[in-house]
Design a protein around this motif. Sequence first.
Motif, short mmCIF file in Angstrom:
data_model
loop_
_atom_site.label_atom_id
_atom_site.label_comp_id
_atom_site.label_asym_id
_atom_site.label_seq_id
_atom_site.Cartn_x
_atom_site.Cartn_y
_atom_site.Cartn_z
N PRO A 15 14.84 -175.88 54.91
CA PRO A 15 13.89 -174.83 54.53
C PRO A 15 14.58 -173.50 54.22
O PRO A 15 15.63 -173.18 54.77
CB PRO A 15 13.01 -174.70 55.78
CG PRO A 15 13.14 -176.00 56.49
CD PRO A 15 14.54 -176.46 56.21
N ARG A 16 13.97 -172.76 53.32
CA ARG A 16 14.51 -171.48 52.85
C ARG A 16 14.84 -170.53 54.01
O ARG A 16 15.88 -169.90 54.01
CB ARG A 16 13.55 -170.80 51.89
CG ARG A 16 14.10 -169.47 51.37
CD ARG A 16 13.15 -168.74 50.48
NE ARG A 16 12.62 -169.67 49.49
CZ ARG A 16 11.61 -169.39 48.68
NH1 ARG A 16 11.04 -168.21 48.73
NH2 ARG A 16 11.17 -170.27 47.83
N GLN A 17 13.94 -170.43 54.99
CA GLN A 17 14.18 -169.49 56.09
C GLN A 17 15.48 -169.82 56.82
O GLN A 17 16.21 -168.91 57.24
CB GLN A 17 13.01 -169.47 57.06
CG GLN A 17 12.81 -170.79 57.82
CD GLN A 17 11.53 -170.83 58.61
OE1 GLN A 17 10.53 -170.27 58.20
NE2 GLN A 17 11.55 -171.51 59.73
N LEU A 18 15.80 -171.09 56.98
CA LEU A 18 17.05 -171.47 57.63
C LEU A 18 18.25 -171.19 56.73
O LEU A 18 19.28 -170.70 57.18
CB LEU A 18 17.03 -172.94 58.04
CG LEU A 18 16.00 -173.34 59.09
CD1 LEU A 18 16.06 -174.84 59.36
CD2 LEU A 18 16.22 -172.56 60.37
N ARG A 19 18.12 -171.52 55.44
CA ARG A 19 19.21 -171.26 54.49
C ARG A 19 19.54 -169.78 54.44
O ARG A 19 20.72 -169.40 54.46
CB ARG A 19 18.84 -171.77 53.09
CG ARG A 19 18.72 -173.27 52.98
CD ARG A 19 18.62 -173.75 51.54
NE ARG A 19 17.72 -173.00 50.70
CZ ARG A 19 16.45 -173.35 50.44
NH1 ARG A 19 15.93 -174.44 50.98
NH2 ARG A 19 15.72 -172.61 49.65
N GLU A 20 18.52 -168.95 54.39
CA GLU A 20 18.74 -167.50 54.32
C GLU A 20 19.36 -166.98 55.61
O GLU A 20 20.28 -166.16 55.59
CB GLU A 20 17.43 -166.78 54.01
CG GLU A 20 16.97 -167.00 52.58
CD GLU A 20 15.61 -166.39 52.29
OE1 GLU A 20 14.94 -165.90 53.23
OE2 GLU A 20 15.21 -166.41 51.11
N ALA A 21 18.89 -167.46 56.75
CA ALA A 21 19.41 -167.01 58.04
C ALA A 21 20.89 -167.37 58.21
O ALA A 21 21.65 -166.62 58.82
CB ALA A 21 18.60 -167.61 59.18
N LEU A 22 21.29 -168.50 57.63
CA LEU A 22 22.68 -168.96 57.74
C LEU A 22 23.54 -168.53 56.55
O LEU A 22 24.74 -168.78 56.55
CB LEU A 22 22.72 -170.48 57.87
CG LEU A 22 22.13 -171.05 59.15
CD1 LEU A 22 22.00 -172.56 59.06
CD2 LEU A 22 22.97 -170.64 60.34
N GLY A 23 22.92 -167.92 55.56
CA GLY A 23 23.68 -167.50 54.38
C GLY A 23 24.13 -168.67 53.53
O GLY A 23 25.19 -168.62 52.90
N LEU A 24 23.33 -169.74 53.48
CA LEU A 24 23.68 -170.93 52.72
C LEU A 24 23.20 -170.79 51.28
O LEU A 24 22.07 -170.40 51.03
CB LEU A 24 23.06 -172.18 53.34
CG LEU A 24 23.48 -172.51 54.77
CD1 LEU A 24 22.71 -173.72 55.27
CD2 LEU A 24 24.97 -172.76 54.84
N ALA A 25 24.07 -171.12 50.35
CA ALA A 25 23.75 -171.10 48.92
C ALA A 25 23.97 -172.51 48.38
O ALA A 25 24.61 -173.33 49.04
CB ALA A 25 24.66 -170.10 48.21
N PRO A 26 23.44 -172.79 47.19
CA PRO A 26 23.69 -174.11 46.60
C PRO A 26 25.19 -174.43 46.59
O PRO A 26 26.01 -173.57 46.29
CB PRO A 26 23.14 -173.98 45.18
CG PRO A 26 22.06 -172.95 45.31
CD PRO A 26 22.60 -171.96 46.33
#
Length: 81
Positions: A15-26
Amino acid sequence: MATITLTSKGQLTIPRQLREALGLAPGARLQASIDRNGRLVLVPFKYEPEDLFRNRPQVDRVLSIHDMDRAIALAVGGEDT
């Protein structure tokens, strides 16, 4: 708690909220393991190994194994070999 979905191809959707919190990009890489309780643990790679050494200064001296052992022994208060 967020839910991660497993696709029919075995891919995970984070989910986006987890990706953003961890700084994950494609293209981000994650280390996967299973803990003692059978839980899937995903840990983001913050750096690729080659990134850590890319701007490392040139090494100008070389020590033998004997010299390294001696330096370690002196540093920890051991006997000089």
